[in-house]
Motif scaffolding. Structure first.
Motif, PDB file in Angstrom:
ATOM      1  N   ASN A  73      16.038 -45.669 -13.329  1.00  0.00           N
ATOM      2  CA  ASN A  73      14.856 -45.394 -13.059  1.00  0.00           C
ATOM      3  C   ASN A  73      14.224 -46.274 -12.284  1.00  0.00           C
ATOM      4  O   ASN A  73      13.594 -46.210 -11.739  1.00  0.00           O
ATOM      5  CB  ASN A  73      14.111 -45.781 -14.897  1.00  0.00           C
ATOM      6  CG  ASN A  73      14.120 -44.566 -15.661  1.00  0.00           C
ATOM      7  OD1 ASN A  73      13.994 -43.556 -14.814  1.00  0.00           O
ATOM      8  ND2 ASN A  73      13.465 -44.123 -17.205  1.00  0.00           N
TER       9      ASN A  73
ATOM     10  N   ALA B 244      15.698 -45.751  -8.750  1.00  0.00           N
ATOM     11  CA  ALA B 244      14.726 -44.489  -8.629  1.00  0.00           C
ATOM     12  C   ALA B 244      13.523 -45.494  -7.783  1.00  0.00           C
ATOM     13  O   ALA B 244      12.382 -45.237  -6.502  1.00  0.00           O
ATOM     14  CB  ALA B 244      14.252 -43.625  -9.609  1.00  0.00           C
ATOM     15  N   ASP B 245      12.632 -46.646  -8.423  1.00  0.00           N
ATOM     16  CA  ASP B 245      11.952 -47.073  -7.805  1.00  0.00           C
ATOM     17  C   ASP B 245      12.494 -47.824  -7.416  1.00  0.00           C
ATOM     18  O   ASP B 245      11.701 -47.894  -5.973  1.00  0.00           O
ATOM     19  CB  ASP B 245      11.238 -48.078  -9.303  1.00  0.00           C
ATOM     20  CG  ASP B 245      10.889 -47.183 -10.503  1.00  0.00           C
ATOM     21  OD1 ASP B 245      10.183 -46.661 -10.232  1.00  0.00           O
ATOM     22  OD2 ASP B 245      10.711 -48.250 -11.059  1.00  0.00           O
TER      23      ASP B 245
ATOM     24  N   GLU C  24      14.709 -46.618  -4.703  1.00  0.00           N
ATOM     25  CA  GLU C  24      14.608 -46.306  -3.561  1.00  0.00           C
ATOM     26  C   GLU C  24      13.327 -45.989  -2.722  1.00  0.00           C
ATOM     27  O   GLU C  24      13.207 -46.335  -2.090  1.00  0.00           O
ATOM     28  CB  GLU C  24      15.563 -44.653  -4.368  1.00  0.00           C
ATOM     29  CG  GLU C  24      15.714 -44.514  -2.962  1.00  0.00           C
ATOM     30  CD  GLU C  24      16.561 -42.708  -3.771  1.00  0.00           C
ATOM     31  OE1 GLU C  24      16.919 -42.079  -3.338  1.00  0.00           O
ATOM     32  OE2 GLU C  24      17.330 -42.885  -4.889  1.00  0.00           O
ATOM     33  N   ASP C  25      12.759 -45.851  -3.943  1.00  0.00           N
ATOM     34  CA  ASP C  25      11.369 -44.920  -3.470  1.00  0.00           C
ATOM     35  C   ASP C  25      11.015 -46.674  -2.614  1.00  0.00           C
ATOM     36  O   ASP C  25       9.399 -46.328  -1.664  1.00  0.00           O
ATOM     37  CB  ASP C  25       9.858 -45.197  -4.727  1.00  0.00           C
ATOM     38  CG  ASP C  25      10.694 -44.007  -5.378  1.00  0.00           C
ATOM     39  OD1 ASP C  25      11.241 -43.172  -4.716  1.00  0.00           O
ATOM     40  OD2 ASP C  25       9.828 -43.682  -6.635  1.00  0.00           O
ATOM     41  N   MET C  26      10.704 -47.626  -3.014  1.00  0.00           N
ATOM     42  CA  MET C  26      10.735 -48.843  -2.140  1.00  0.00           C
ATOM     43  C   MET C  26      11.190 -49.540  -1.170  1.00  0.00           C
ATOM     44  O   MET C  26      11.123 -50.331   0.072  1.00  0.00           O
ATOM     45  CB  MET C  26      10.689 -50.159  -3.309  1.00  0.00           C
ATOM     46  CG  MET C  26       9.015 -50.096  -3.650  1.00  0.00           C
ATOM     47  SD  MET C  26       9.499 -51.335  -5.420  1.00  0.00           S
ATOM     48  CE  MET C  26      11.078 -51.362  -5.868  1.00  0.00           C
TER      49      MET C  26
ATOM     50  N   GLU D  88      19.500 -46.724  -0.814  1.00  0.00           N
ATOM     51  CA  GLU D  88      19.393 -45.326  -0.452  1.00  0.00           C
ATOM     52  C   GLU D  88      20.783 -44.241  -1.347  1.00  0.00           C
ATOM     53  O   GLU D  88      21.504 -44.687  -1.218  1.00  0.00           O
ATOM     54  CB  GLU D  88      19.563 -45.185   1.215  1.00  0.00           C
ATOM     55  CG  GLU D  88      20.386 -46.205   1.609  1.00  0.00           C
ATOM     56  CD  GLU D  88      20.068 -46.275   3.719  1.00  0.00           C
ATOM     57  OE1 GLU D  88      18.720 -45.701   3.908  1.00  0.00           O
ATOM     58  OE2 GLU D  88      20.673 -46.244   3.517  1.00  0.00           O
TER      59      GLU D  88
ATOM     60  N   ARG E 178      24.420 -45.088  -5.335  1.00  0.00           N
ATOM     61  CA  ARG E 178      23.347 -45.710  -4.896  1.00  0.00           C
ATOM     62  C   ARG E 178      23.390 -46.614  -3.651  1.00  0.00           C
ATOM     63  O   ARG E 178      25.021 -47.785  -4.554  1.00  0.00           O
ATOM     64  CB  ARG E 178      22.159 -46.007  -4.771  1.00  0.00           C
ATOM     65  CG  ARG E 178      21.427 -45.038  -5.867  1.00  0.00           C
ATOM     66  CD  ARG E 178      20.278 -43.837  -4.990  1.00  0.00           C
ATOM     67  NE  ARG E 178      19.916 -42.864  -5.810  1.00  0.00           N
ATOM     68  CZ  ARG E 178      20.131 -42.213  -5.903  1.00  0.00           C
ATOM     69  NH1 ARG E 178      20.998 -41.833  -6.427  1.00  0.00           N
ATOM     70  NH2 ARG E 178      19.478 -40.989  -6.846  1.00  0.00           N
TER      71      ARG E 178
END
Length: 343
Positions: free
Chosen positions: A44, A47-48, A50-52, A56, A64
Motif C-alpha cells: 500500500n 502504491a502511494d 508510485e502515485d506520487m 516506478e 519497483r
C-alpha cells in the motif's frame, strides 16, 4: 511532504536497489531488519509512492525501482551531508613526492578517486585565466626558431614556438626575457594581452632595435588561448555498470568524453560546495542517464577548480557525497602545501 512510514520505505527501497540493481518487491522489503510492516502494508505504501512519482514499475518485473524524483528526495532529505572535518589522507602521500609537478598530482588524484568509487572522475584544473605568470623563458631551438615557455604560479607550463626574424640577435632575446619577467611577473594570464599592448611596446622601444618587428613576434608568442586543463580517471568504469549495456548510451558517453569543450559544460554554472544532478537534471544528452556529483576545491590564494564524479543514477550517494566532500577538502589542503613549497 512524505510521512515517516513513506520515507522509511523509500529509503530502504533505494538503498536496496543501489546495492542490487534489481527491482525491489514488498516481500523483500518486509524482511529488512529496520522494517516492521507486513508485505500488504508495504504494498500500500509503495502504491502511494508510485502515485506520487517517487518510484516506478519496470515492465518486466513486479518490483519497483526509484524514479529520478525519488532519488532527488533521497539525496535532499534522507541522507546526511558530511561534516567538513572528515579526512581520507590519500593525497598526502602523493604530495610528499617532491619531484611531482602540479599536473601530475591532480591526475593522480583523479585516478585515486576513481579507484575508490569505481565511477568516472573528472577534475577541472584551476581556471587558467585566474592563474598568474611566475616565469617566462625564450629558448632558442635553431638559428631561426625558438619556443616561449610560460610557467604559472600553479606549476602549469604553456609553450609556443615562433620564428625568429633574421635581424633579431640573441642579446635582444635576452633583453626581452628580462623585460618580460620584470614587467609581467605575477600578472594574471587573462590580463597578459592588455599588459603586452599597454606596457611592452614602450619598454621594447627603449631597449631593443627594430622594436616594432620584435613586438609583433613576441606578442604572437605570448598572447593566445590558454585552455582549461582536464584530468580524467576511470573513463572505462561506466562499462562495469549493468545499466550501460546499451551500445548507443556507451557511444554517446564516449563521444562526449573525447570532447573537452563538452566535458567542461558539465561544470558550467556549478556552485562551490557539493551539487548533485540526477538524470534529466543534466542538460547534456550524453549524461541524462547518469548522475553527476560535483565539488569545488581551492588552490593557493583561492583559485578554484572542480571535481566531478559520473555514475549511474543508482549511485551510492551516501558514500560518494561524504567521500567527495572529504576528498575536495584534502585536495585543497594538499595542493596548498605543494603551492607553498614551490613559490
Amino acid at each position: 511532504m512524505l510521512t515517516e512510514r513513506q520515507m522509511l520505505i523509500l529509503q530502504v527501497l533505494i538503498d536496496d536497489f543501489i546495492e542490487s540493481a534489481q527491482p525491489v518487491g514488498s516481500r523483500r522489503l518486509s524482511q529488512k531488519k529496520n522494517v516492521d510492516f507486513s508485505p500488504a502494508t508495504i504494498r500500500n505504501v509503495m502504491a502511494d509512492l508510485e502515485d506520487m512519482g517517487y518510484i516506478e514499475k519496470p515492465h518486466t518485473s513486479s518490483g519497483r525501482i526509484p524514479s529520478e524524483q525519488g532519488y532527488r528526495f533521497y539525496v535532499d532529505h534522507l541522507i546526511p551531508y558530511p561534516s567538513a572535518d572528515q579526512g581520507i589522507h590519500f593525497i598526502e602521500q602523493v604530495v610528499q613526492d617532491e619531484f611531482m609537478e602540479f599536473e601530475q598530482i591532480v591526475q593522480k588524484s583523479a585516478e585515486i578517486l576513481s579507484d575508490i568509487t569505481n565511477y568516472t572522475t573528472i577534475i577541472l584544473g584551476p581556471e587558467i585565466f585566474e592563474t598568474t605568470l611566475k616565469q617566462l623563458q625564450i629558448v632558442t631551438l635553431t638559428e631561426h626558431t625558438a619556443v616561449t615557455i610560460l610557467i604559472t604560479n600553479t606549476g602549469h607550463v604553456e609553450h609556443r614556438s615562433f620564428t625568429i626574424p633574421a635581424h633579431i640577435s640573441s642579446s635582444d632575446l635576452e633583453k626581452i626575457v628580462n623585460i618580460l619577467n620584470n614587467r609581467l611577473h605575477g600578472v594574471p594570464l587573462i590580463h597578459l594581452p592588455q599588459r603586452v599592448n599597454v606596457e611592452l611596446h614602450s619598454m621594447l622601444r627603449q631597449y631593443v632595435d627594430d622594436y616594432e618587428t620584435v613586438y609583433e613576434y613576441v606578442k604572437s608568442a605570448i598572447v593566445g588561448d590558454y585552455p582549461i586543463k582536464l584530468y580524467i580517471g576511470g573513463k572505462t568504469n561506466i562499462l562495469m555498470q549493468p545499466e550501460f549495456n546499451n551500445i548507443e548510451k556507451v557511444r554517446s558517453f564516449y563521444t562526449m568524453m573525447e570532447n573537452e569543450d563538452e566535458i567542461t559544460q558539465l561544470f558550467k554554472g556549478t556552485p562551490n560546495g557539493i551539487e548533485v544532478r540526477i538524470g534529466n537534471e543534466n542538460k547534456m544528452e550524453a549524461v541524462k542517464d547518469l548522475s553527476v556529483i560535483t565539488s569545488s576545491y581551492h588552490l593557493g590564494d583561492g583559485n578554484a577548480g572542480m571535481i566531478g564524479l559520473l555514475g549511474p543514477t543508482r549511485m551510492e550517494y551516501r558514500k560518494v557525497i561524504s567521500l567527495l566532500q572529504a576528498f575536495s577538502n584534502e585536495m585543497s589542503d594538499a595542493l596548498y602545501v605543494w603551492f607553498k613549497q614551490n613559490e
